[in-house]
Design an enzyme around this catalytic site. Structure first.
Site, mmCIF file in Angstrom:
data_model
loop_
_atom_site.group_PDB
_atom_site.id
_atom_site.type_symbol
_atom_site.label_atom_id
_atom_site.label_comp_id
_atom_site.label_asym_id
_atom_site.label_seq_id
_atom_site.Cartn_x
_atom_site.Cartn_y
_atom_site.Cartn_z
ATOM 1 N N TRP A 12 0.858 -1.189 0.000
ATOM 2 C CA TRP A 12 0.000 0.000 0.000
ATOM 3 C C TRP A 12 0.895 1.241 0.000
ATOM 4 O O TRP A 12 1.872 1.303 0.764
ATOM 5 C CB TRP A 12 -0.869 -0.062 1.260
ATOM 6 N N ASP A 53 -0.645 -5.722 9.779
ATOM 7 C CA ASP A 53 -1.561 -4.633 9.432
ATOM 8 C C ASP A 53 -2.923 -5.242 9.097
ATOM 9 O O ASP A 53 -3.084 -5.899 8.064
ATOM 10 C CB ASP A 53 -0.991 -3.855 8.236
ATOM 11 N N ALA A 68 -6.416 -4.218 8.256
ATOM 12 C CA ALA A 68 -7.296 -3.101 7.873
ATOM 13 C C ALA A 68 -8.608 -3.589 7.260
ATOM 14 O O ALA A 68 -9.485 -2.775 6.979
ATOM 15 C CB ALA A 68 -6.570 -2.186 6.890
ATOM 16 N N LYS A 124 -12.763 0.535 7.107
ATOM 17 C CA LYS A 124 -13.476 -0.212 6.077
ATOM 18 C C LYS A 124 -14.598 -1.072 6.661
ATOM 19 O O LYS A 124 -15.719 -1.026 6.189
ATOM 20 C CB LYS A 124 -12.498 -1.133 5.314
HETATM 21 C C1 LIG Z 1 -3.305 -1.775 4.030
HETATM 22 C C2 LIG Z 1 -3.932 -0.681 4.815
HETATM 23 N N1 LIG Z 1 -3.507 -0.460 6.059
HETATM 24 C C3 LIG Z 1 -4.035 0.504 6.821
HETATM 25 C C4 LIG Z 1 -5.035 1.304 6.358
HETATM 26 C C5 LIG Z 1 -5.515 2.334 7.336
HETATM 27 O O1 LIG Z 1 -6.524 3.139 7.048
HETATM 28 P P1 LIG Z 1 -7.122 4.209 8.077
HETATM 29 O O2 LIG Z 1 -6.010 5.018 8.622
HETATM 30 O O3 LIG Z 1 -8.066 4.979 7.226
HETATM 31 O O4 LIG Z 1 -7.822 3.443 9.151
HETATM 32 C C6 LIG Z 1 -5.520 1.126 5.046
HETATM 33 C C7 LIG Z 1 -6.563 1.982 4.461
HETATM 34 O O5 LIG Z 1 -6.716 2.115 3.278
HETATM 35 C C8 LIG Z 1 -4.946 0.096 4.263
HETATM 36 O O6 LIG Z 1 -5.360 -0.156 3.026
#
Ligand SMILES: Cc1ncc(COP(=O)(O)O)c(C=O)c1O
Length: 382
Positions: free
Chosen positions: A114, A195, A197, A230
């Site tokens: 990401w 991670d 998410a 999400k």
């Molecule tokens: C792989 C991954 N990690 C972490 C996040 C963290 O998102 P947020 O800070 O919006 O909770 C995302 C959001 O797109 C993600 O795709």
């Protein structure tokens, strides 16, 4: 995003943006969230500060949801959790914690990963290295190369692992590969930074946390960044948590104290409103059931669109080249085409995706799947 907005075509398709979309193209507020929010507003009597670690009942529910209540590390008092501003906040605080504890370590991140991982982890000053993970052109995991790379990492190095629904590839490890990876982390004494998410976006809440539970049940130390952007659709409310698992209770206390000091130095305290809603849902049997039903509907819609697009691509190309789209999980897959093809899809067909050819399958609708498939079939070479 700006180019998509400015495009006047009625046929335009947005596969670029990273949020869930329903069949009307909206990113909805879940019903369970609306109801929990009303309950929170009706009962809240102050807006005074909570704490640098956020809400205790939120943190407790997160641990139980991610690890299960009876997880050995929890039973042994080795887990400390702090509510953070989204998963990004958790990744950033985790990076700072690693930097404070072991400034010389390397963090190994998947190739590809990401786009925000690099700034979130790198801005703490940590050294980043990439481990092979997915071949976008061959549409397959590079698991052996990944293991070989990690087998050469220095003792104490950190490995960032997507817990499920890998972003951007949609390609996850199978249970046997999780076992192999866990054994390697143990043997080479590497620190996993998981991670999470998209818990609930691949199979269900439990199955999607299986990797996290396996790894954290076997290694002495681990970090887990959790996001509720999400799976609760709470994106802008910034709801997340950092879970740190330590070797023993004393170290866990020390880790917590550092974690909170870091949080104070960045944002002082996490925003409360979204976490109050999330905690209310987690701890209310009726709302929790409703959440699981709504989460399952989001997951099913994405899986249906994956199947539909793959089927249309089979029809348009006369081959099964893109069948991987159906079997991968989560919102994203890499089409595996060049930036030139991505540009042509945008300029000739009004289909938008990121330059690495990442598609958000939640942008596919029953009415645009055949159109997108035909455009991909026409432009895929070059
Ligand atoms: C792989 C991954 N990690 C972490 C996040 C963290 O998102 P947020 O800070 O919006 O909770 C995302 C959001 O797109 C993600 O795709």
């Amino acid at each position: 995003m700006a180019k998509y907005r400015a495009d006047p075509s009625a046929r335009k398709v947005d596969l670029g943006v990273g949020v869930y979309r329903d069949l009307s193209g909206n990113t909805p507020i879940l019903d369970c969230v609306r109801r929990a929010e009303q309950a929170v507003l009706a009962t809240q009597v102050t807006k005074s500060y909570v704490a640098a670690a956020g809400r205790a009942e939120f943190n407790d529910a997160v641990e139980a949801l991610v690890l299960r209540p009876e997880h050995a590390a929890r039973r042994d008092g080795r887990v400390r959790t702090a509510q953070t501003p989204g998963g990004c906040g958790a990744l950033r605080v985790g990076a700072e914690l690693i930097r404070a504890a072991a400034p010389a370590v390397t963090v190994h991140v998947s190739d590809p990963t990401w786009g925000n991982h690099t700034p979130l982890l790198g801005s703490s000053g940590l050294r980043l290295e990439r481990y092979p993970y997915y071949d976008a052109t061959a549409h397959e995991l590079r698991f052996e190369a990944m293991i070989e790379h990690l087998d050469r990492a220095a003792v104490g190095d950190v490995v960032l692992i997507h817990a499920c629904c890998h972003n951007p590839s949609g390609a996850d490890l199978d249970p046997e590969q999780w076992q192999t990876l866990t054994a390697l982390l143990e043997r080479r004494r590497l620190i996993p930074f998981l991670d999470l998410a998209y818990q609930g976006f691949a199979n269900d809440l439990d199955a999607d946390a299986a990797g996290v539970r396996l790894v954290t049940g076997r290694v002495p130390e681990a970090l887990v960044a959790v996001s509720y952007s999400k799976n609760l659709g709470l994106y802008r409310e910034r709801v997340g948590a950092l879970m740190v698992i330590s070797e023993n209770q004393d170290r866990a206390d020390a880790a917590q104290s550092h974690m909170l000091q870091i949080a104070r130095g960045i944002y002082s305290m996490p925003p409360d409103h979204g976490a109050a809603i999330a905690a209310h849902i987690f701890n209310d049997a009726t709302l929790r059931k409703e959440w699981i039903t709504e989460l399952s509907a989001m997951r099913t819609r994405i899986a249906d669109m994956r199947a539909l697009l793959a089927q249309q691509l089979r029809a348009s190309t006369g081959a099964g080249t893109f069948d991987f789209i159906q079997t991968q999980r989560g919102m994203f897959s890499l089409l595996g085409v060049s930036p030139t093809v991505v540009d042509r899809l945008r300029d000739k067909h009004h289909i938008y995706m990121t330059a690495d050819s990442r598609m958000n399958l939640a942008g596919i609708m029953p009415h645009n799947a055949a159109y997108v498939a035909q455009a991909i079939a026409d432009e895929r070479n070059g």
